[in-house]
Design an enzyme around this catalytic site. Sequence first.
Site, PDB file in Angstrom:
ATOM      1  N   TYR A 105       0.838  -1.191   0.000  1.00 45.20           N
ATOM      2  CA  TYR A 105       0.000   0.000   0.000  1.00 45.20           C
ATOM      3  C   TYR A 105       0.878   1.247   0.000  1.00 45.20           C
ATOM      4  CZ  TYR A 105      -2.796   3.702   2.142  1.00 45.20           C
ATOM      5  OH  TYR A 105      -3.389   4.904   2.437  1.00 45.20           O
ATOM      6  N   ASP A 178      -1.773  -7.128   6.941  1.00 45.89           N
ATOM      7  CA  ASP A 178      -2.868  -6.216   6.609  1.00 45.89           C
ATOM      8  C   ASP A 178      -3.970  -7.053   5.961  1.00 45.89           C
ATOM      9  OD1 ASP A 178      -4.621  -4.382   5.464  1.00 45.89           O
ATOM     10  OD2 ASP A 178      -3.028  -2.990   4.879  1.00 45.89           O
ATOM     11  N   LYS A 203     -12.784   0.693   5.340  1.00 41.80           N
ATOM     12  CA  LYS A 203     -13.119  -0.042   4.124  1.00 41.80           C
ATOM     13  C   LYS A 203     -14.267  -1.023   4.400  1.00 41.80           C
ATOM     14  CE  LYS A 203      -9.545   2.125   2.345  1.00 41.80           C
ATOM     15  NZ  LYS A 203      -8.894   2.749   3.500  1.00 41.80           N
TER      16      LYS A 203
END
Length: 382
Positions: A105, A178, A203
Amino acid sequence: MSLNASVARQTLLAQALGWVDKQSDSLGPSIHPATSFLRDPADLHRASRTYRRDDNPTFLQAEVLLATLEGGEGCLLFSSGMAAATAVMSMLSPGAHVVVSTRLYSGLRNWLFSHGRRWGIDISEADYEDVHGLRAILEARPAQIVWIETPANPLWHVSDIRAITELAHECGALVVADNTVSTPILTRPLEHGVDVVLHSGSKYLNGHADVVAGALIVGPRRAELLQRLADIRNDYGAVLGPFEAWLLLRGMRTLELRMNAICRNAFEIACFLQEHERVVEVLYPGLASHPGHVLSRKQMQGGFGGMLSFRVKGGEEVSRRLAASTKVIRQAISFGGLETVIEIRRGMEGPESRTPPDLLRLSVGTEAVKDLIADLSQALSA
């Protein structure tokens, strides 16, 4: 009264553990905006709530539910996913070694190579598909943290969680995964040996695109690690607001229903795009053509997630026109909401991005899939 842990996951989610507010008997959870709590003047050191920064009762139900879903010792909510990630990094001393995947990310990668390096953290990047190469890095210099993100945003590479974790533990590293994209509905990294699971609660956990939140869940019998992270959260003040915690719990109650619908939609859309003459590449772990498909089938149960990326003939200019031509699908950043959104991902990642400039990232929502496919079809033909 709590539901028995033997009930189905969907029941635990729908009833949010079955907790009932003792003061009001309400089935819906209560919000506690108070910042201070009454103490016993006869014993000021008694174990009780003291101050909201680390002690608000609104956090508790969401934290226990998420810890239960992941199978962990406990959970801590944070003000954002990045606040949770940097709390983990705050355990490190100058000179510590952190290993991350070359597919990571961009927000965390940017933090590591700016703030992290300034704090004296040494960062190594490894191709996690090359386990022998990762072993060589760890043997050359043992790491304190090995960070896993799978599937990895935005190219959706799949890492072998168990194999990487076993390598990392050989050198004494803490393994953080993650799990934002998979959610505990599809993958439970702690069962593969991971020490800490991270979520951007903004999210899929929230699922309504109206909360910024983060969470860390530590593995079973890791109470000392949980307390260490709790102390960091308190010291840095990176706590979630009561209303945001309430919204997060509200969203989690439909998590399994949403993920089931999203996974079905994403798979159908990926199959449609793969067969379209103007599409040159589709990146989705659910497709047999994906390099990580076999591994995904081992690590992901019940679906392959709602995130996919694709590229079209004509490059970046055509991709931009396509993103601007959708009518049902919205052009926006972030992912995990009810609505399907599309974006040119590299534009959000800055000049250091390794993402192809023409890559379109799609966060699939819960709309009727026929409408989404029809919209992509007309945009591809425009």
